[in-house]
Design a protein around this motif. Sequence first.
Motif, short mmCIF file in Angstrom:
data_model
loop_
_atom_site.label_atom_id
_atom_site.label_comp_id
_atom_site.label_asym_id
_atom_site.label_seq_id
_atom_site.Cartn_x
_atom_site.Cartn_y
_atom_site.Cartn_z
N PHE A 1 0.82 -1.20 0.00
CA PHE A 1 0.00 0.00 0.00
C PHE A 1 0.86 1.26 0.00
O PHE A 1 0.34 2.37 0.00
CB PHE A 1 -0.93 0.03 1.21
CG PHE A 1 -2.08 -0.95 1.11
CD1 PHE A 1 -2.99 -0.87 0.08
CD2 PHE A 1 -2.23 -1.96 2.05
CE1 PHE A 1 -4.05 -1.76 -0.02
CE2 PHE A 1 -3.30 -2.86 1.97
CZ PHE A 1 -4.20 -2.76 0.92
N GLY A 2 2.16 1.11 0.05
CA GLY A 2 3.07 2.25 -0.03
C GLY A 2 3.58 2.78 1.28
O GLY A 2 4.49 3.61 1.32
N TYR A 3 3.04 2.30 2.39
CA TYR A 3 3.39 2.88 3.68
C TYR A 3 4.83 2.59 4.10
O TYR A 3 5.57 3.49 4.50
CB TYR A 3 2.43 2.40 4.76
CG TYR A 3 1.00 2.82 4.52
CD1 TYR A 3 0.68 4.16 4.35
CD2 TYR A 3 -0.02 1.89 4.45
CE1 TYR A 3 -0.62 4.57 4.12
CE2 TYR A 3 -1.33 2.27 4.23
CZ TYR A 3 -1.63 3.61 4.06
OH TYR A 3 -2.91 3.99 3.82
N TYR A 4 5.24 1.35 4.03
CA TYR A 4 6.58 0.98 4.48
C TYR A 4 7.60 1.00 3.35
O TYR A 4 8.81 0.92 3.59
CB TYR A 4 6.55 -0.41 5.12
CG TYR A 4 5.68 -0.48 6.35
CD1 TYR A 4 6.09 0.12 7.54
CD2 TYR A 4 4.44 -1.11 6.33
CE1 TYR A 4 5.29 0.08 8.67
CE2 TYR A 4 3.63 -1.16 7.45
CZ TYR A 4 4.06 -0.56 8.62
OH TYR A 4 3.26 -0.59 9.73
N ALA A 5 7.13 1.11 2.13
CA ALA A 5 8.04 1.08 0.98
C ALA A 5 8.98 2.28 0.96
O ALA A 5 10.09 2.19 0.46
CB ALA A 5 7.23 1.03 -0.32
N GLY A 6 8.54 3.41 1.52
CA GLY A 6 9.39 4.58 1.53
C GLY A 6 10.68 4.38 2.31
O GLY A 6 11.73 4.92 1.95
N ALA A 7 10.61 3.59 3.38
CA ALA A 7 11.81 3.31 4.17
C ALA A 7 12.72 2.32 3.46
O ALA A 7 13.93 2.35 3.62
CB ALA A 7 11.41 2.77 5.54
N VAL A 8 12.13 1.43 2.67
CA VAL A 8 12.92 0.43 1.94
C VAL A 8 13.49 1.02 0.65
O VAL A 8 14.60 0.69 0.24
CB VAL A 8 12.04 -0.80 1.62
CG1 VAL A 8 12.83 -1.82 0.80
CG2 VAL A 8 11.54 -1.44 2.91
N TYR A 9 12.72 1.92 0.02
CA TYR A 9 13.16 2.56 -1.23
C TYR A 9 13.15 4.08 -1.07
O TYR A 9 12.34 4.78 -1.69
CB TYR A 9 12.23 2.16 -2.38
CG TYR A 9 12.09 0.67 -2.59
CD1 TYR A 9 13.10 -0.07 -3.19
CD2 TYR A 9 10.92 0.00 -2.20
CE1 TYR A 9 12.97 -1.44 -3.39
CE2 TYR A 9 10.78 -1.36 -2.39
CZ TYR A 9 11.80 -2.07 -2.99
OH TYR A 9 11.66 -3.43 -3.19
N PRO A 10 14.04 4.63 -0.25
CA PRO A 10 14.00 6.07 0.05
C PRO A 10 14.24 6.96 -1.16
O PRO A 10 13.82 8.12 -1.17
CB PRO A 10 15.12 6.24 1.10
CG PRO A 10 16.04 5.08 0.85
CD PRO A 10 15.15 3.95 0.45
N ASN A 11 14.92 6.44 -2.18
CA ASN A 11 15.25 7.26 -3.35
C ASN A 11 14.28 7.07 -4.51
O ASN A 11 14.51 7.59 -5.60
CB ASN A 11 16.68 6.94 -3.82
CG ASN A 11 17.71 7.25 -2.75
OD1 ASN A 11 17.64 8.28 -2.07
ND2 ASN A 11 18.68 6.36 -2.58
N ASP A 12 13.21 6.34 -4.27
CA ASP A 12 12.22 6.08 -5.32
C ASP A 12 11.06 7.06 -5.16
O ASP A 12 10.26 6.97 -4.24
CB ASP A 12 11.71 4.64 -5.19
CG ASP A 12 10.86 4.21 -6.37
OD1 ASP A 12 10.32 5.10 -7.07
OD2 ASP A 12 10.72 3.00 -6.61
#
Length: 317
Positions: free
Chosen positions: A123-134
């Motif tokens: 859903f995008g919530y935790y992906a920011g921490a895994v892919y900070p440059n995306d």
Amino acid sequence: MSMPKFGTPRIRTSALALTLGLLPLLAACGAGSDSKSASSEGSSSSSAATTTVNGATQLTVPDGVDDATKKEYIQENAIAVCMKKQGFTYTPHVRSSTETDAFAAVDGEDYARAKQFRQKYGFGYYAGAVYPNDSNVPFSKAAVAKRTAPQDQDEDGLTDAQKKAYDIALVGPPAKTKAEEKVAGCSEVGRVAANGPALSAAAEKNAEKARDDQNHANGLALNGDAQLVQLAQQFASCLTGQGISVSTTQPTGLVSMVRLDISRQLPENFMSLSKEAALPLLNKDIGIALKDLDCGKKFRAAYFPKEKAKPYYGENG
């Protein structure tokens, strides 16, 4: 009304606060609110541009855009002309739908697009921490910077005094109290150019009531639609069978229920987790997001066309 350019100091600060504080729950005020996106993918970077006699940049309105997007172009162009008259350069910018709706790729209206997103980002919530440059991830550092960074270099080279004058020209002088805060300056000139003079307080109150009444009627119609009710029951049964709790079976709530229920339980530091801590949470999120997408495929295929005919943004929208 869309706020003008995020590149001015005062507007940039408020945009960052909104991004960090409210975006996780941007659709919590109503199930339909997260399904809206502009029909145009155009922005100032892709639209043709011209200049006025006095040198103000003007964007050409792309063919086929909806009325709301057309008004954004009118507003931004009017601000540019107004600022030029004040002796300042203002580069008009109309954001694309992917910029204005961080969840346009995940809401499930476009099944293939949503599946591609959810397979990698959940859903995008935790992906920011895994892919900070995306920058495709709503809560990544790159996405936050893209939404809040200046879109141009209009204030480069200005002294502090000139920057203060620029801000006053754009949004008016700072309010003495919070109650006195209002859009002024060239931003108000742009708003009037796009939307006409402001309504009186009484007229605005009546217009707001009419919008709320229509929204309420649309919600009743969607939740009473026999086809949607049947498909919603099937959707809910599928979720339950997958071990996912169901907090509502109303069509207007069920369409984004799983994502919003998760958003309400996010840890406060979900955007600042380490990659190692976020990865297992992301993997779990991906699994739930894909189950939700597949369970609701038939329901959403029927819901979104009907919701477009009867737009609904939630009773507290």
